[in-house]
Design a protein around this motif. Structure first.
Motif, PDB file in Angstrom:
ATOM      1  N   VAL A 304      -2.599  55.470  60.665  1.00 55.56           N
ATOM      2  CA  VAL A 304      -3.765  55.993  59.979  1.00 55.56           C
ATOM      3  C   VAL A 304      -3.598  55.694  58.495  1.00 55.56           C
ATOM      4  N   TYR A 305      -4.599  55.070  57.895  1.00 54.45           N
ATOM      5  CA  TYR A 305      -4.554  54.734  56.473  1.00 54.45           C
ATOM      6  C   TYR A 305      -5.546  55.629  55.747  1.00 54.45           C
ATOM      7  N   THR A 306      -4.983  56.497  54.837  1.00 54.35           N
ATOM      8  CA  THR A 306      -5.823  57.404  54.064  1.00 54.35           C
ATOM      9  C   THR A 306      -5.092  57.812  52.803  1.00 54.35           C
ATOM     10  N   GLU A 307      -5.837  58.267  51.805  1.00 56.07           N
ATOM     11  CA  GLU A 307      -5.224  58.692  50.541  1.00 56.07           C
ATOM     12  C   GLU A 307      -4.918  60.174  50.538  1.00 56.07           C
ATOM     13  N   PHE A 308      -5.761  60.976  51.137  1.00 58.64           N
ATOM     14  CA  PHE A 308      -5.575  62.420  51.163  1.00 58.64           C
ATOM     15  C   PHE A 308      -5.749  62.946  52.581  1.00 58.64           C
ATOM     16  N   ILE A 309      -5.016  64.031  52.869  1.00 54.24           N
ATOM     17  CA  ILE A 309      -5.190  64.769  54.113  1.00 54.24           C
ATOM     18  C   ILE A 309      -5.382  66.226  53.737  1.00 54.24           C
ATOM     19  N   TYR A 310      -6.504  66.804  54.199  1.00 56.07           N
ATOM     20  CA  TYR A 310      -6.825  68.187  53.881  1.00 56.07           C
ATOM     21  C   TYR A 310      -6.651  69.059  55.115  1.00 56.07           C
ATOM     22  N   ALA A 311      -6.382  70.365  54.844  1.00 58.87           N
ATOM     23  CA  ALA A 311      -6.310  71.329  55.940  1.00 58.87           C
ATOM     24  C   ALA A 311      -7.687  71.561  56.526  1.00 58.87           C
ATOM     25  N   LYS A 312      -7.709  71.947  57.765  1.00 55.31           N
ATOM     26  CA  LYS A 312      -8.972  72.170  58.447  1.00 55.31           C
ATOM     27  C   LYS A 312      -9.676  73.417  57.939  1.00 55.31           C
ATOM     28  N   ASP A 313      -8.933  74.508  57.686  1.00 50.56           N
ATOM     29  CA  ASP A 313      -9.509  75.780  57.271  1.00 50.56           C
ATOM     30  C   ASP A 313      -9.790  75.729  55.768  1.00 50.56           C
ATOM     31  N   THR A 314     -11.037  75.733  55.377  1.00 53.47           N
ATOM     32  CA  THR A 314     -11.402  75.653  53.955  1.00 53.47           C
ATOM     33  C   THR A 314     -12.167  76.879  53.505  1.00 53.47           C
ATOM     34  N   SER A 315     -12.058  77.991  54.224  1.00 50.67           N
ATOM     35  CA  SER A 315     -12.792  79.207  53.858  1.00 50.67           C
ATOM     36  C   SER A 315     -12.224  79.781  52.568  1.00 50.67           C
ATOM     37  N   GLU A 316     -13.090  80.324  51.735  1.00 49.85           N
ATOM     38  CA  GLU A 316     -12.750  81.014  50.494  1.00 49.85           C
ATOM     39  C   GLU A 316     -11.862  80.154  49.584  1.00 49.85           C
ATOM     40  N   HIS A 317     -12.064  78.841  49.599  1.00 50.28           N
ATOM     41  CA  HIS A 317     -11.337  77.911  48.735  1.00 50.28           C
ATOM     42  C   HIS A 317      -9.832  78.003  48.911  1.00 50.28           C
ATOM     43  N   ARG A 318      -9.376  78.378  50.113  1.00 48.17           N
ATOM     44  CA  ARG A 318      -7.940  78.445  50.378  1.00 48.17           C
ATOM     45  C   ARG A 318      -7.611  77.331  51.379  1.00 48.17           C
ATOM     46  N   ASP A 327       4.941  56.370  45.933  1.00 48.69           N
ATOM     47  CA  ASP A 327       6.317  56.887  45.852  1.00 48.69           C
ATOM     48  C   ASP A 327       6.642  57.868  46.964  1.00 48.69           C
ATOM     49  N   GLY A 328       5.680  58.205  47.776  1.00 54.16           N
ATOM     50  CA  GLY A 328       5.945  59.154  48.859  1.00 54.16           C
ATOM     51  C   GLY A 328       4.739  60.025  49.101  1.00 54.16           C
ATOM     52  N   ILE A 329       5.000  61.325  49.365  1.00 54.77           N
ATOM     53  CA  ILE A 329       3.913  62.274  49.589  1.00 54.77           C
ATOM     54  C   ILE A 329       4.156  63.502  48.751  1.00 54.77           C
ATOM     55  N   THR A 330       3.044  64.158  48.363  1.00 51.56           N
ATOM     56  CA  THR A 330       3.123  65.400  47.615  1.00 51.56           C
ATOM     57  C   THR A 330       2.254  66.417  48.314  1.00 51.56           C
ATOM     58  N   ALA A 331       2.814  67.606  48.584  1.00 50.06           N
ATOM     59  CA  ALA A 331       2.059  68.678  49.227  1.00 50.06           C
ATOM     60  C   ALA A 331       1.569  69.632  48.160  1.00 50.06           C
ATOM     61  N   TYR A 332       0.271  69.905  48.191  1.00 49.42           N
ATOM     62  CA  TYR A 332      -0.336  70.810  47.208  1.00 49.42           C
ATOM     63  C   TYR A 332      -0.826  72.064  47.904  1.00 49.42           C
ATOM     64  N   LEU A 333      -0.742  73.169  47.119  1.00 47.76           N
ATOM     65  CA  LEU A 333      -1.293  74.437  47.576  1.00 47.76           C
ATOM     66  C   LEU A 333      -2.466  74.770  46.684  1.00 47.76           C
ATOM     67  N   THR A 334      -3.610  74.881  47.231  1.00 44.95           N
ATOM     68  CA  THR A 334      -4.805  75.198  46.442  1.00 44.95           C
ATOM     69  C   THR A 334      -5.211  76.617  46.759  1.00 44.95           C
ATOM     70  N   ASP A 335      -5.294  77.429  45.689  1.00 46.64           N
ATOM     71  CA  ASP A 335      -5.673  78.832  45.854  1.00 46.64           C
ATOM     72  C   ASP A 335      -6.638  79.185  44.729  1.00 46.64           C
ATOM     73  N   GLY A 336      -7.891  79.352  45.075  1.00 47.72           N
ATOM     74  CA  GLY A 336      -8.882  79.671  44.054  1.00 47.72           C
ATOM     75  C   GLY A 336      -9.100  78.531  43.080  1.00 47.72           C
TER      76      GLY A 336
END
Length: 351
Positions: A304-318, A327-336
């Motif tokens: 699979v070729y993609t730049e970003f992978i998002y979580a399925k649950d996007t309720s309340e901007h969480r 250089d690899g992968i970076t995992a981000y936590l988005t909260d608010g």
């Protein structure tokens, strides 16, 4: 027995009887008078009686429309002679003073603009000469000359219905033409209307009716005779860059394969339960699918070729997401709305 010889010719030959509901049939009658003997014939007049009416034995229903002229030819040249109509049905030709027919001299009486009677048959014209030869006294002698009238032929069907330009720009003016008798009533049918009472063998639509897309025109020619006869011809005008007001598909178009229009371009095969993207339309090698966004319940593939992978649950901007980079992968936590680093959880990893 007449002293002179009389010959009757017609144009057309034979004459065609007139028909109801059509333009009158017209023609010309030529009466040729000559001296076929060896002795000159002195003459004063000859009278031509025309049978008037519309029956089988008549030549014309109206003698007043007939024009007459005479030309007298001798060894000294050709000159006109006096021709007068005598009511109700005759023409009188009068010789110049001292005129005579030497052997071989001739006179031509031309009767033009004859409206031919409406019934086919044989019309007999009467000729009475007032002439003398040698020691004979000047006297009247008569002859009878027949004219054939055939039944009217069927009007030839119109033909060659065409446009001056078979390919035009949208909204351009066009001219349609055809060959056909004026004894037909003509109309032209087209998708948005019709044109009637046409004449002259040509027609152009109004500016508002100029073709905006490929348009088929139908020419209908109807005779005025009884029974009526109808002829139908069509012609199509193609339009560059046609204007389409709407497109409605009433029936689904089903196909097992869609391929690109050029050689070597990819294709999509429609299979039971899904589709397959092929490298070329005629191969089984799988190709690539390019899209701005895809919504998937699952992915089953080798890569699979993609730049970003998002979580399925996007309720309340969480939600969390992974950035895939060189250089690899970076995992981000988005909260608010913040982009803090998130965590990667795995049962095992190798370094």
């Amino acid at each position: 027995m007449t002293l002179l010889t009389y010959t009757l010719l017609t144009d057309p030959a034979p004459l065609e009887a007139s028909a109801a509901g059509r333009s009158p049939s017209t023609g010309t009658v030529y009466l040729v008078v000559t001296n076929t003997g060896q002795v000159s014939v002195s003459w004063r007049t000859f009278r031509v009686q025309v049978p008037v009416g519309d029956g089988a034995g008549h030549l014309t229903p109206n003698i007043t429309t007939v024009t007459a002229q005479g030309r007298y030819t001798t060894s000294s040249g050709t000159k006109p002679v006096d021709v007068q109509r005598q009511d109700p049905d005759a023409f009188l030709v009068t010789a110049p003073a001292g005129a005579s027919f030497a052997p071989g001299d001739h006179l031509v009486l031309t009767l033009e603009n004859i409206t031919v009677a409406a019934t086919a048959g044989l019309a007999v014209l009467g000729v009475k000469e007032h002439a003398k030869r040698g020691n004979l006294r000047l006297d009247d002698r008569s002859a009878a000359l027949a004219v054939v009238k055939t039944a009217p032929k069927e009007i030839p069907a119109p033909r060659d219905f065409r446009a001056d330009d078979a390919m035009v720009a949208a909204g351009a003016n066009i001219t349609l033409r055809w060959e056909g008798s004026d004894d037909f009533d003509y109309k032209i049918l087209f998708p948005d209307g019709q044109a009637t009472n046409l004449s002259g063998g040509s027609w152009s639509p109004a500016a508002d009716d100029a073709p905006k897309r490929a348009t088929t025109y139908t020419l209908v020619a109807t005779s005025r005779t009884t029974p009526k006869r109808e002829h139908v011809l069509t012609t199509t005008v193609q339009v560059r860059n046609p204007v389409l007001e709407s497109l409605t598909a009433k029936v689904a178009v089903i196909t097992p394969l869609v391929v690109g229009p050029n050689s070597g371009e990819g294709g999509i095969a429609f299979l039971q339960g899904g589709v397959t993207v092929r490298r070329t339309g005629d191969s089984q090698n799988r190709g690539a699918l390019f899209a701005d966004m895809a919504s998937l319940n699952g992915v089953k593939t080798g890569a699979v070729y993609t730049e970003f992978i998002y979580a399925k649950d996007t309720s309340e901007h969480r939600y969390s997401w992974i950035n895939l980079h060189g250089d690899g992968i970076t995992a981000y936590l988005t909260d608010g709305g913040s982009n803090g680093l998130g965590s990667v959880t795995a049962s095992r990893f190798n370094t």
